[in-house]
Design a protein around this motif. Sequence first.
Motif, PDB file in Angstrom:
ATOM      1  N   VAL A 157       0.847  -1.192   0.000  1.00 45.52           N
ATOM      2  CA  VAL A 157       0.000   0.000   0.000  1.00 45.52           C
ATOM      3  C   VAL A 157       0.883   1.243   0.000  1.00 45.52           C
ATOM      4  O   VAL A 157       1.741   1.415   0.881  1.00 45.52           O
ATOM      5  CB  VAL A 157      -0.939   0.018   1.217  1.00 45.52           C
ATOM      6  CG1 VAL A 157      -1.816   1.264   1.192  1.00 45.52           C
ATOM      7  CG2 VAL A 157      -1.798  -1.243   1.238  1.00 45.52           C
ATOM      8  N   VAL A 158       0.687   2.096  -0.992  1.00 45.97           N
ATOM      9  CA  VAL A 158       1.454   3.340  -1.119  1.00 45.97           C
ATOM     10  C   VAL A 158       0.487   4.456  -1.477  1.00 45.97           C
ATOM     11  O   VAL A 158      -0.326   4.323  -2.390  1.00 45.97           O
ATOM     12  CB  VAL A 158       2.548   3.235  -2.202  1.00 45.97           C
ATOM     13  CG1 VAL A 158       3.296   4.557  -2.339  1.00 45.97           C
ATOM     14  CG2 VAL A 158       3.517   2.107  -1.886  1.00 45.97           C
ATOM     15  N   VAL A 159       0.566   5.570  -0.747  1.00 43.27           N
ATOM     16  CA  VAL A 159      -0.267   6.748  -1.002  1.00 43.27           C
ATOM     17  C   VAL A 159       0.653   7.881  -1.430  1.00 43.27           C
ATOM     18  O   VAL A 159       1.632   8.197  -0.731  1.00 43.27           O
ATOM     19  CB  VAL A 159      -1.077   7.159   0.238  1.00 43.27           C
ATOM     20  CG1 VAL A 159      -1.950   8.378  -0.075  1.00 43.27           C
ATOM     21  CG2 VAL A 159      -1.934   5.997   0.733  1.00 43.27           C
ATOM     22  N   THR A 160       0.370   8.494  -2.574  1.00 44.50           N
ATOM     23  CA  THR A 160       1.180   9.599  -3.074  1.00 44.50           C
ATOM     24  C   THR A 160       0.301  10.802  -3.356  1.00 44.50           C
ATOM     25  O   THR A 160      -0.909  10.667  -3.601  1.00 44.50           O
ATOM     26  CB  THR A 160       1.939   9.217  -4.359  1.00 44.50           C
ATOM     27  OG1 THR A 160       0.989   8.807  -5.358  1.00 44.50           O
ATOM     28  CG2 THR A 160       2.908   8.081  -4.092  1.00 44.50           C
ATOM     29  N   CYS A 161       0.921  11.987  -3.329  1.00 48.09           N
ATOM     30  CA  CYS A 161       0.189  13.227  -3.608  1.00 48.09           C
ATOM     31  C   CYS A 161       1.146  14.236  -4.215  1.00 48.09           C
ATOM     32  O   CYS A 161       2.243  14.470  -3.689  1.00 48.09           O
ATOM     33  CB  CYS A 161      -0.434  13.783  -2.328  1.00 48.09           C
ATOM     34  SG  CYS A 161      -1.347  15.332  -2.566  1.00 48.09           S
ATOM     35  N   VAL A 221       2.898   2.557   3.254  1.00 51.10           N
ATOM     36  CA  VAL A 221       2.243   1.884   4.377  1.00 51.10           C
ATOM     37  C   VAL A 221       2.716   0.435   4.486  1.00 51.10           C
ATOM     38  O   VAL A 221       2.927  -0.098   5.572  1.00 51.10           O
ATOM     39  CB  VAL A 221       0.712   1.945   4.233  1.00 51.10           C
ATOM     40  CG1 VAL A 221       0.029   1.324   5.439  1.00 51.10           C
ATOM     41  CG2 VAL A 221       0.246   3.387   4.043  1.00 51.10           C
ATOM     42  N   GLY A 222       2.878  -0.226   3.328  1.00 49.66           N
ATOM     43  CA  GLY A 222       3.272  -1.638   3.339  1.00 49.66           C
ATOM     44  C   GLY A 222       2.075  -2.550   3.430  1.00 49.66           C
ATOM     45  O   GLY A 222       1.115  -2.432   2.664  1.00 49.66           O
ATOM     46  N   LYS A 223       2.069  -3.458   4.408  1.00 49.27           N
ATOM     47  CA  LYS A 223       0.991  -4.439   4.556  1.00 49.27           C
ATOM     48  C   LYS A 223      -0.053  -3.936   5.534  1.00 49.27           C
ATOM     49  O   LYS A 223       0.273  -3.415   6.593  1.00 49.27           O
ATOM     50  CB  LYS A 223       1.563  -5.780   5.038  1.00 49.27           C
ATOM     51  CG  LYS A 223       0.520  -6.870   5.219  1.00 49.27           C
ATOM     52  CD  LYS A 223       1.162  -8.223   5.490  1.00 49.27           C
ATOM     53  CE  LYS A 223       1.838  -8.273   6.832  1.00 49.27           C
ATOM     54  NZ  LYS A 223       2.314  -9.637   7.159  1.00 49.27           N
ATOM     55  N   LEU A 224      -1.339  -4.093   5.143  1.00 46.59           N
ATOM     56  CA  LEU A 224      -2.445  -3.742   6.043  1.00 46.59           C
ATOM     57  C   LEU A 224      -2.770  -4.940   6.925  1.00 46.59           C
ATOM     58  O   LEU A 224      -3.171  -5.993   6.426  1.00 46.59           O
ATOM     59  CB  LEU A 224      -3.684  -3.332   5.236  1.00 46.59           C
ATOM     60  CG  LEU A 224      -3.659  -1.968   4.540  1.00 46.59           C
ATOM     61  CD1 LEU A 224      -5.007  -1.700   3.875  1.00 46.59           C
ATOM     62  CD2 LEU A 224      -3.324  -0.848   5.502  1.00 46.59           C
ATOM     63  N   SER A 250      -2.564   5.712   9.875  1.00 44.13           N
ATOM     64  CA  SER A 250      -2.945   7.103   9.656  1.00 44.13           C
ATOM     65  C   SER A 250      -1.701   7.947   9.415  1.00 44.13           C
ATOM     66  O   SER A 250      -0.593   7.602   9.832  1.00 44.13           O
ATOM     67  CB  SER A 250      -3.717   7.657  10.858  1.00 44.13           C
ATOM     68  OG  SER A 250      -2.909   7.651  12.021  1.00 44.13           O
ATOM     69  N   LEU A 251      -1.906   9.043   8.710  1.00 45.27           N
ATOM     70  CA  LEU A 251      -0.858  10.030   8.444  1.00 45.27           C
ATOM     71  C   LEU A 251      -1.449  11.399   8.736  1.00 45.27           C
ATOM     72  O   LEU A 251      -2.362  11.847   8.037  1.00 45.27           O
ATOM     73  CB  LEU A 251      -0.376   9.933   6.988  1.00 45.27           C
ATOM     74  CG  LEU A 251       0.755  10.884   6.583  1.00 45.27           C
ATOM     75  CD1 LEU A 251       2.060  10.479   7.264  1.00 45.27           C
ATOM     76  CD2 LEU A 251       0.940  10.900   5.063  1.00 45.27           C
ATOM     77  N   ARG A 252      -0.928  12.053   9.759  1.00 51.93           N
ATOM     78  CA  ARG A 252      -1.483  13.341  10.195  1.00 51.93           C
ATOM     79  C   ARG A 252      -0.357  14.333  10.420  1.00 51.93           C
ATOM     80  O   ARG A 252       0.767  13.947  10.765  1.00 51.93           O
ATOM     81  CB  ARG A 252      -2.292  13.178  11.480  1.00 51.93           C
ATOM     82  CG  ARG A 252      -3.510  12.287  11.365  1.00 51.93           C
ATOM     83  CD  ARG A 252      -4.324  12.299  12.652  1.00 51.93           C
ATOM     84  NE  ARG A 252      -5.546  11.530  12.518  1.00 51.93           N
ATOM     85  CZ  ARG A 252      -5.666  10.263  12.861  1.00 51.93           C
ATOM     86  NH1 ARG A 252      -4.625   9.616  13.381  1.00 51.93           N
ATOM     87  NH2 ARG A 252      -6.810   9.627  12.705  1.00 51.93           N
ATOM     88  N   GLY A 253      -0.683  15.600  10.209  1.00 54.24           N
ATOM     89  CA  GLY A 253       0.307  16.635  10.493  1.00 54.24           C
ATOM     90  C   GLY A 253      -0.009  17.924   9.772  1.00 54.24           C
ATOM     91  O   GLY A 253      -1.136  18.169   9.336  1.00 54.24           O
ATOM     92  N   SER A 254       1.007  18.755   9.642  1.00 52.89           N
ATOM     93  CA  SER A 254       0.827  20.098   9.093  1.00 52.89           C
ATOM     94  C   SER A 254       1.643  20.266   7.808  1.00 52.89           C
ATOM     95  O   SER A 254       2.604  19.534   7.550  1.00 52.89           O
ATOM     96  CB  SER A 254       1.265  21.151  10.116  1.00 52.89           C
ATOM     97  OG  SER A 254       2.618  20.970  10.484  1.00 52.89           O
ATOM     98  N   ILE A 255       1.230  21.272   7.025  1.00 57.42           N
ATOM     99  CA  ILE A 255       1.896  21.613   5.767  1.00 57.42           C
ATOM    100  C   ILE A 255       2.449  23.028   5.901  1.00 57.42           C
ATOM    101  O   ILE A 255       1.749  23.943   6.342  1.00 57.42           O
ATOM    102  CB  ILE A 255       0.912  21.554   4.581  1.00 57.42           C
ATOM    103  CG1 ILE A 255       0.155  20.223   4.558  1.00 57.42           C
ATOM    104  CG2 ILE A 255       1.634  21.768   3.263  1.00 57.42           C
ATOM    105  CD1 ILE A 255      -0.944  20.170   3.519  1.00 57.42           C
ATOM    106  N   ASN A 256       3.710  23.209   5.528  1.00 57.21           N
ATOM    107  CA  ASN A 256       4.322  24.536   5.517  1.00 57.21           C
ATOM    108  C   ASN A 256       4.121  25.175   4.148  1.00 57.21           C
ATOM    109  O   ASN A 256       4.447  24.575   3.118  1.00 57.21           O
ATOM    110  CB  ASN A 256       5.811  24.452   5.843  1.00 57.21           C
ATOM    111  CG  ASN A 256       6.065  23.867   7.218  1.00 57.21           C
ATOM    112  OD1 ASN A 256       5.250  24.041   8.131  1.00 57.21           O
ATOM    113  ND2 ASN A 256       7.184  23.174   7.375  1.00 57.21           N
ATOM    114  N   GLY A 264       4.310   2.430   8.727  1.00 57.46           N
ATOM    115  CA  GLY A 264       5.132   2.717   7.563  1.00 57.46           C
ATOM    116  C   GLY A 264       5.950   3.981   7.739  1.00 57.46           C
ATOM    117  O   GLY A 264       6.216   4.447   8.850  1.00 57.46           O
ATOM    118  N   SER A 265       6.335   4.567   6.598  1.00 54.62           N
ATOM    119  CA  SER A 265       7.142   5.787   6.607  1.00 54.62           C
ATOM    120  C   SER A 265       6.729   6.679   5.451  1.00 54.62           C
ATOM    121  O   SER A 265       6.162   6.211   4.462  1.00 54.62           O
ATOM    122  CB  SER A 265       8.631   5.435   6.492  1.00 54.62           C
ATOM    123  OG  SER A 265       8.889   4.751   5.275  1.00 54.62           O
TER     124      SER A 265
END
Length: 415
Positions: free
Chosen positions: A308-312, A343-346, A353-359, A328-329
Motif C-alpha cells: 500500500v502506497v499513497v502519493t500526492c 504503508v506496506g501491509k495492512l 494514519s498520516l497526520r500533520g501540518s503543511i508549511n 510505515g514511513s
Amino acid sequence: MTINSLFIIATNDLKVFMEKHWCSAIKRSVLDDFLEQLRGLSDVNDMPIVFLGPNNHYLVHILHNDTIFLAVTREDVMPLMITEFLHRIKDVFIDYFGECSVNSIKENFVVVYSLLDELLDAGFPLVTEPNVLKELIRPTTMLSSIKNTVTGKSNVSENLPSGQLSNVPWRKANVKYNNNEAYFDMKENLNMVINKQGSHLLSLANGRIDSSIKLSGTPDLSLSWQNPKVFNNVNFHPCIRLKRWNMEKMLSFIPPDGQFELLRYQSSINGAAALPFNIRANASLQAGKIDISISPKRLVSPKPVMNVVVTCKMPACVTNVNLNASEGSYSFDSFEKRLKWEVGKLVSGTAPSLRGSINLKEKSDLRLVFSVQFSVEQYAASNIKVHQLNVFGEGYKAFKGVKYITSANAVEVRT
C-alpha cells in the motif's frame, strides 16, 4: 489493415533509431511535424495517439517506457487495430528479450528485424502468436550468439512450425509433458475516483486472464463461470470458440502451448464494496493540515492487502511537511513537490494514519488529490469466480489451478 512502415523512436532525444518498411519505403520527413509537436510538449503522454501527417499519411503510435512505436499508413483504417498490433509487437519483444527498451532493441537488431518480417507480411498481420514465433525464430542466448558468430548462421528456423498449416496454428504438434498442468491467473486492475464524502464517482475493473498451459497432445478445454454477466468489452485470444461463448457464456478452446493471454475484459463494479479497505482523506491548504486514515475490511480475502502506497502531488506553494505516520514511513521531495507514504501491509485490526501540518509560502484554494497503490491476492473485485475447468480429448488427469490478483491501476481520493 495495411501498415506501410514502422518507426521506433527513443524518447530521450526523439530520434528514430530503427525503421522497417513492408511496402514502398516512406521517408522520415513524414515524421517532422509529429516530432516538432512532440518536442513542444512537457509530457510525451499528452501527444494524440493518431496524427495526420503530410500527403494523407496517418501516424499512429504507442508509448512504452523510453520507446515510441509509430506506424505509418496511407489508408483510412481503424486506429485501434493498429494500436493493438503495436502492443502485440511490444509484448513479443518483452517475451523474447525480457524487456522492451531502447537498449534491448539495439542489442538484438537482427532478431528484431527477423521478428518484424514474420509479424507482418506486405503490411498485413501474419504470425502474431509468440509460441509460433519462437519456432520460427529461436530466442537469442549467449551460446547461440557465439555459435552464430562462428558459423555465420542465424536464429531463423529452416522449417515451418509444426502447427502453422493446421486449423490450430497457435499450438505445436506432438507436445509431451511428464506432468500435465493448466494454471490461470485472473488479474484485475481497479480504476476509481472517490470524492471528499467517500462516494465513488468512477468504479471500473480492467481484467485479464494469463494462462500457463503444459498439456500433452491436443487437449480441448472448457472453462465455466459462476457469474459470467460481469464480463464486458471482452477481447478474446483467437483460440476461443465465439459461438460457444455467445450461446453458453463458456470458454471452449484448444490452448496454445506455454504462457499466453487468454482474454481481456472490463467490469463495472460496486466501488464501495470492491475496494478491500476504507480510506478517508482530509486535507486543506488553507488550514495547512493533512489527515489520512486507512482501515482494512474484514472477510474480503484470506490474504492481507500488500504494497500500500499513497502519493500526492503538492502545489508549488508547499515548502515542506511535518507529519506523523502511525504505520510505515513517509517522504517528501521538495523539488518535485511529491508526498509519498509507504504503508506496506495492512494488518487486520489496525488503521494506519498520516497526520500533520503543511508549511506554505502562501495559502491556496487548490484541492489535493491522493493516489493509492496496492495489491491483494485471492480476491477479485468484480466477484468473478471460476465454476469448473474440464480437459477433454486426452486420457490423462491434469493439475489445475486458478489464482486471483487485484491491484490498483488508478485509484484517486479527492479532498
